[in-house]
Design a protein around this motif. Sequence first.
Motif, PDB file in Angstrom:
ATOM      1  N   THR A 133      12.280  -5.490   9.821  1.00 25.04           N
ATOM      2  CA  THR A 133      12.706  -6.779   9.267  1.00 25.04           C
ATOM      3  C   THR A 133      12.932  -7.853  10.322  1.00 25.04           C
ATOM      4  N   TRP A 165      -3.089  -0.119   7.045  1.00 24.46           N
ATOM      5  CA  TRP A 165      -1.738  -0.563   7.382  1.00 24.46           C
ATOM      6  C   TRP A 165      -0.930  -0.681   6.102  1.00 24.46           C
ATOM      7  N   LYS A 166       0.194   0.056   6.066  1.00 23.74           N
ATOM      8  CA  LYS A 166       1.099  -0.009   4.931  1.00 23.74           C
ATOM      9  C   LYS A 166       2.301  -0.873   5.289  1.00 23.74           C
ATOM     10  N   ASP A 167       2.988  -1.368   4.291  1.00 20.99           N
ATOM     11  CA  ASP A 167       4.159  -2.200   4.513  1.00 20.99           C
ATOM     12  C   ASP A 167       5.361  -1.304   4.781  1.00 20.99           C
ATOM     13  N   CYS A 179      -5.320  -3.502   4.138  1.00 25.44           N
ATOM     14  CA  CYS A 179      -3.911  -3.784   4.413  1.00 25.44           C
ATOM     15  C   CYS A 179      -3.207  -3.986   3.081  1.00 25.44           C
ATOM     16  N   GLU A 180      -2.085  -3.315   2.908  1.00 25.67           N
ATOM     17  CA  GLU A 180      -1.348  -3.460   1.656  1.00 25.67           C
ATOM     18  C   GLU A 180      -0.558  -4.767   1.631  1.00 25.67           C
ATOM     19  N   SER A 181       0.334  -4.945   2.601  1.00 28.78           N
ATOM     20  CA  SER A 181       1.180  -6.128   2.613  1.00 28.78           C
ATOM     21  C   SER A 181       1.996  -6.147   3.892  1.00 28.78           C
ATOM     22  N   PHE A 182       2.510  -7.326   4.215  1.00 27.68           N
ATOM     23  CA  PHE A 182       3.426  -7.475   5.343  1.00 27.68           C
ATOM     24  C   PHE A 182       4.728  -8.112   4.859  1.00 27.68           C
ATOM     25  N   ARG A 183       5.005  -7.994   3.575  1.00 27.60           N
ATOM     26  CA  ARG A 183       6.060  -8.776   2.937  1.00 27.60           C
ATOM     27  C   ARG A 183       7.459  -8.474   3.465  1.00 27.60           C
ATOM     28  N   SER A 184       7.703  -7.282   4.011  1.00 25.86           N
ATOM     29  CA  SER A 184       9.045  -6.962   4.504  1.00 25.86           C
ATOM     30  C   SER A 184       9.329  -7.577   5.872  1.00 25.86           C
ATOM     31  N   GLN A 193       8.894   0.065   5.965  1.00 19.42           N
ATOM     32  CA  GLN A 193      10.220  -0.517   5.984  1.00 19.42           C
ATOM     33  C   GLN A 193      10.848  -0.362   7.365  1.00 19.42           C
TER      34      GLN A 193
END
Length: 366
Positions: free
Chosen positions: A93, A86-88, A108-113, A90
């Motif tokens: 939002t 799973w990539k973050d 998993c890379e991130s869920f920061r967005s 774009q």
Amino acid sequence: MAGIDLSDNKLDYLPETLFANLESLKYLLLQRNILDVLNPKVFRDLKNLETLDLSENKITEFPPNIWEGLTSLTMLQLSRNGLTLWKDFQGLTNLEELDLTGNKISSCESFRSMIKLKRLKLAENQIKILPQGIFTGLHNLLVLNLQLNQLEEIPIGIFHDFQNIATMDFSSNSISQIDRDTFKGLTTLHELHISRNFIEIIKNDTFLDLANLDRLSLYGNNIDTLELRAFQGLNNLTWLLLGNNIIHQLDYGTFDPVPLLIRLELDSNDLRAVEENTFEAFQNLQSIKLGKNAWHCDCKILYLANWIRDHSPIVWEYQPKCRGPGMLGGRPLHEMSFFDVCDGQWLSMQRIPSRVTDKHAKITKD
């Protein structure tokens, strides 16, 4: 048009223009098809779409720009596909719920967005490591489900942005240790599930910051030691599940920090006895499991036997039974009396002679 339901078909391809000009569409259901590859522009006109269900297909990856047009999407269902990463991406939002259950995700890379995310479901994957920063920015997250993965540890500091978290589930992983700072700062947490792991000891002050925790599940680990202040800080705890471990001793005062318990499970451990007044801290207990332990019915068991008799309506599901010694093996604890477990031992200790009169004894007169 509010929505389209194309679920339970045999769709294996979605033309690029299939949903063109459907800007008013609110939900799109595509679950239980055989989709494996998606065109990166297939959803580009769905600016008002709120729910997209792609669960139970054969998707292994997504094109990088596929979510860019879905600015109103709040629920994305991707469970039971073949995703490995799973990539973050774009464009998500406004997403509030992301379900990735039952894939093959190992990284998993991130869920920061996804700054509005409230529910993140990652259960039944192959995740071994949670990298630092993976949950950065998830201030609104309420539910995190990571059960049935391959986690060996929970990195300290990984939850520092969780300001509203309510439920966390790490059941059925390979976690062997939790430390004082593992759950530091999670003052809003209400439910914590760490059952079916390999934890051996609950150290003092492990849950000290979890003042609002209501339910704690630790059953099915390898716990053999509860330090005296293991549950310190859990002033509002009502459920404590400790069954199916190898706990062999409960020190007096262990449960003092959790007087509001309603449900306590201690079944299927290695308990032989409990100290006097161990359960006297409870004010509201409605259910307790004590069965399938190695209860040794000597004089030390008398406190527990009396307590069970006095609280029989709340003792379930199996009545606790003596493991021994001798003829007492298999007998219910609530049947044990002073005579059964203490009388003979007490007489032996005091060396009091038998009260049986020898009918052949010689009687002498003064």
